[in-house]
Design a protein around this motif. Structure first.
Motif, PDB file in Angstrom:
ATOM      1  N   VAL A   1       0.849  -1.205   0.000  1.00 28.68           N
ATOM      2  CA  VAL A   1       0.000   0.000   0.000  1.00 28.68           C
ATOM      3  C   VAL A   1       0.880   1.249   0.000  1.00 28.68           C
ATOM      4  N   TYR A   2       1.897   1.232   0.854  1.00 29.14           N
ATOM      5  CA  TYR A   2       2.808   2.387   0.954  1.00 29.14           C
ATOM      6  C   TYR A   2       3.480   2.651  -0.387  1.00 29.14           C
ATOM      7  N   GLU A   3       3.976   1.585  -1.011  1.00 27.09           N
ATOM      8  CA  GLU A   3       4.691   1.773  -2.280  1.00 27.09           C
ATOM      9  C   GLU A   3       3.757   2.289  -3.375  1.00 27.09           C
ATOM     10  N   LYS A   4       2.524   1.738  -3.429  1.00 23.27           N
ATOM     11  CA  LYS A   4       1.590   2.183  -4.475  1.00 23.27           C
ATOM     12  C   LYS A   4       1.191   3.639  -4.284  1.00 23.27           C
ATOM     13  N   LEU A   5       1.046   4.064  -3.037  1.00 24.86           N
ATOM     14  CA  LEU A   5       0.510   5.398  -2.786  1.00 24.86           C
ATOM     15  C   LEU A   5       1.602   6.457  -2.582  1.00 24.86           C
ATOM     16  N   ILE A   6       2.762   6.049  -2.093  1.00 24.07           N
ATOM     17  CA  ILE A   6       3.824   7.019  -1.805  1.00 24.07           C
ATOM     18  C   ILE A   6       4.902   6.989  -2.892  1.00 24.07           C
ATOM     19  N   GLY A   7       5.093   5.834  -3.510  1.00 22.10           N
ATOM     20  CA  GLY A   7       6.022   5.766  -4.633  1.00 22.10           C
ATOM     21  C   GLY A   7       7.380   5.165  -4.308  1.00 22.10           C
ATOM     22  N   VAL A   8       7.632   4.845  -3.050  1.00 18.83           N
ATOM     23  CA  VAL A   8       8.873   4.142  -2.686  1.00 18.83           C
ATOM     24  C   VAL A   8       8.499   2.945  -1.808  1.00 18.83           C
ATOM     25  N   PRO A   9       9.352   1.921  -1.777  1.00 22.16           N
ATOM     26  CA  PRO A   9       8.998   0.734  -0.988  1.00 22.16           C
ATOM     27  C   PRO A   9       8.840   1.069   0.504  1.00 22.16           C
ATOM     28  N   GLY A  10       7.962   0.356   1.170  1.00 21.16           N
ATOM     29  CA  GLY A  10       7.802   0.525   2.617  1.00 21.16           C
ATOM     30  C   GLY A  10       8.893  -0.213   3.373  1.00 21.16           C
ATOM     31  N   ASN A  11       9.002   0.059   4.674  1.00 22.84           N
ATOM     32  CA  ASN A  11       9.996  -0.608   5.528  1.00 22.84           C
ATOM     33  C   ASN A  11       9.343  -1.547   6.522  1.00 22.84           C
ATOM     34  N   PHE A  12       8.047  -1.774   6.393  1.00 22.79           N
ATOM     35  CA  PHE A  12       7.320  -2.402   7.500  1.00 22.79           C
ATOM     36  C   PHE A  12       7.668  -3.866   7.699  1.00 22.79           C
ATOM     37  N   SER A  13       8.130  -4.547   6.646  1.00 26.98           N
ATOM     38  CA  SER A  13       8.494  -5.955   6.785  1.00 26.98           C
ATOM     39  C   SER A  13       9.922  -6.130   7.294  1.00 26.98           C
ATOM     40  N   GLY A  14      10.612  -5.022   7.477  1.00 27.46           N
ATOM     41  CA  GLY A  14      12.019  -5.105   7.838  1.00 27.46           C
ATOM     42  C   GLY A  14      12.239  -5.560   9.263  1.00 27.46           C
ATOM     43  N   ARG A  15      13.490  -5.800   9.583  1.00 31.05           N
ATOM     44  CA  ARG A  15      13.878  -6.151  10.947  1.00 31.05           C
ATOM     45  C   ARG A  15      14.936  -5.172  11.439  1.00 31.05           C
TER      46      ARG A  15
END
Lengths: 429, 203
Positions: A157-171
């Motif tokens: 969702v973040y990438e589609k709407l903001i244009g850069v990959p999200g960090n939410f799956s990160g550790r």
């Protein structure tokens, strides 16, 4: 290894018991991790995230995770969907209802159970204004993965709407100091699922992930002196890779994961060397009487940024990664330390001291322009997130040490805290 | 300011997990890290520092490593009478700490007698060895403070070397800001933390 739900549930109940103890006797046991959002973006995108429809009792609603992640980013405002229910993953959404509530985007989803016990999690992201689908995926996963899928959906969702990959799956990795003991912990980006991968009665500092995310190098004082270890995350096995006479510290991985560059004092006070990531002899990269430490690679591996007091005060310099002549990078102020490069190599974050204390700063390397992003008195250890949009660092809240993030424009800040002192945070690649 | 508490998330997951008991007979694969509330209980520490590591892979065995503490074997090449001088509060050899100014590593004149005494002791006990432990106050970068602590240890070593102690008798290390002598966050604490400590091996 298979794990039964019964066991899984035991751990939840243990958690609940732990919480109850906290409620009854605060200060005796551990509280949960809390996240404070300190600021927000100037313009937030209004998004509605409906509860995911769940025909059976399948556990955690991934929509909760998606909501928490997106809200925490500071870039979204959540539109209240009260009374509109859980429409599930339908191919047509009731757009006028959501438009009336001023939502620009809508996430719908559902969770089903497959015959083999796995979950079938589906979602669709809609542009409410254009009444069109922006993304839609389904996942077949073990129930324990529902939380991870929530983070993955938030990333999309973040990438589609903001244009850069999200960090939410990160550790992330960080050091917890609690009751005089030290733990090196690995956790999800939201602080959840935190696990101690190493515990010691002696200090641990400077953890850093191997480029493939499979190992951590860190400095441990367990042998009554600083020694650099490399630990395999899956097995927990580790090795002292730098245990030279004197101090061994400040490890940094080469981008190919084969070498470590670090600070040793075996020949002079603190100089920069390169060793094999498996250990072995050390090749000296800096020479002279100054203190050289905190090496950090550029993402292409061609340059090493590092801290040196060769000019009379600690400043950041850079040299070719094979060593050689260095040029000064920071000029403003008498104390600029702890360099870390953005994943695209275009920005440098570091700690800059001014009259108000030690703050996180960012330099655009092409122009040399510097912006100070924080105003706390004692910030430390800044590291870029994998998408380059935010910086994770350590700070103090009163006498407590907590973790914090700040967006590269300085506008969005959040803090992550836990009972005990949190420090030395670093994003997984 | 918004405040999201993971406590509530945990409660929610507990309730949901409880609801799910009836239908889950099949074993569920868990490829992720085990859920843990932190800090996890820590076992009682036996004598000497104990370090444990924990693998994230399911089934990875926990590994622990017990490290023997320093024994009461005494200092090599030093008889009991001389060793006692190192502890006698009337003897300058019992003074072991050299303090420094902020961001400085120069040895102040106040510490000349102390350094001379230890250098002389090392010179007359060629088998004795010291570890010089440099420290910094908490301000600024932990790793830069490691380097600064190292230099403070090295400057004591250099002074003792000039006075006749042999290089191989002295190892210098840094604890950076990690081993403060005083826990406060003000100058009163900081000035006690900017220091080099002289420790005899076997003491």
């Amino acid at each position: 290894m298979a794990k039964t739900t019964g066991l899984k549930q035991c751990s939840h109940w243990a958690a609940l018991l732990c919480m109850l103890v906290v409620l009854v006797a605060p200060g005796v046991a551990q509280a949960g991790m809390t996240i404070d959002i300190v600021g927000g973006g100037a313009s937030q995108l209004p998004i509605a995230i409906t509860p995911f429809r769940q025909p059976g009792e399948t556990g955690l609603d991934p929509a909760q995770i998606v909501r928490a992640d997106l809200e925490r980013s500071g870039l979204f405002s959540l539109v209240d969907g009260a009374g509109l229910g859980a429409p599930g993953e339908a191919q047509t959404a009731p757009f006028p209802q959501w438009r009336a509530r001023k939502a620009d985007a809508l996430v719908v989803g559902q969770v089903g159970t497959l015959p083999d016990g796995r979950l079938d999690i589906r979602f669709r992201l809609y542009d409410v204004v254009r009444q069109s689908q922006l993304a839609g995926f389904s996942y077949a996963v073990a129930p324990a993965k529902a939380r991870a899928i929530g983070h993955k959906i938030a990333d999309i969702v973040y990438e589609k709407l903001i244009g850069v990959p999200g960090n939410f799956s990160g550790r992330i990795a960080f050091v917890l100091k609690h009751q005089g003991r030290y733990e090196l912990q690995v956790a999800d980006a939201d602080g959840y699922n935190n696990v101690a991968i190493m515990r010691s009665p002696e200090p641990v500092i400077s953890p850093v992930w191997s480029p493939d995310g499979s190992r951590l190098a860190y400095v441990s004082f367990e042998r009554k002196k600083p020694v650099v270890f490399v630990q395999d995350l899956a097995s927990g096995r580790r090795k002292a890779v730098a245990n030279f006479r004197g101090s061994n510290s400040a490890p940094a991985w080469s981008p190919d994961g084969k070498k470590l560059v670090l600070a040793l004092s075996k020949d002079a006070s603190s100089q920069i060397y390169r060793i094999d990531a498996e250990g072995g002899s050390a090749e000296r990269l800096t020479k002279g009487g100054a203190l050289d430490t905190e090496p950090a690679f550029s993402p292409d591996g061609n340059w090493l940024y590092f801290t040196s007091d060769r000019g009379g005060s600690p400043q950041i310099y850079r040299m070719r990664s094979a060593g050689g002549a260095a040029s000064r990078v920071t000029f403003d102020g008498a104390y600029n330390v702890s360099p870390n490069l953005s994943p695209d190599g275009q920005r440098l974050t570091f700690i800059h001291q001014d009259s108000g204390g030690f703050h996180v700063a960012v330099m655009e390397l092409a122009t040399g322009q510097v912006q100070t992003l924080t105003d706390n008195p004692q910030d430390e250890s800044p590291h870029f997130a994998p998408n380059g949009r935010s910086i994770l660092y350590a700070t103090r809240l009163g006498s407590r040490e907590v973790l914090a993030t700040v967006s590269v424009d300085g506008k969005i800040k959040q803090r992550l805290s836990l009972t005990g002192d949190l420090r030395e945070p670093v994003w997984a690649p | 300011m918004k405040r999201l508490s993971l406590v509530s998330v945990l409660f929610a997951s507990v309730l949901l997990a409880a609801c799910g008991t009836s239908q889950t007979k099949a074993p569920i694969e868990d490829h992720g890290a085990p859920t843990a509330v932190t800090p996890a209980p820590v076992p009682a520490t036996p004598s000497g520092p104990q370090v444990e590591t924990h693998g994230l892979a399911p089934g990875a065995a926990d590994q622990s490593q017990s490290l023997a503490g320093q024994g009461p074997s005494g200092i090599e090449g030093v008889n009991a009478a001389d060793a006692a001088k190192l502890k006698d509060s009337n003897n300058i050899l019992s003074k072991r700490i050299v303090y420094f100014d902020f961001d400085k590593f120069a040895i102040k004149p106040d510490y000349r007698a102390l350094i001379e005494a230890h250098a002389q002791f090392l010179k007359s006990h060629g088998q004795a060895k010291v570890v010089l432990q440099g420290n910094a106050d908490e301000r600024g970068s932990r790793e830069y403070n490691m380097a600064l602590g190292q230099r403070r240890a090295d400057s004591v070593k250099q002074a003792m070397s000039v006075l006749g102690a042999k290089d191989e008798q002295m190892e210098t290390i840094s604890f950076g800001e990690e081993k403060p002598a005083a826990e406060g966050h003000d100058e009163a604490a900081w000035q006690q933390n900017r220091r080099t400590e002289i420790r005899y091996q076997g003491e």
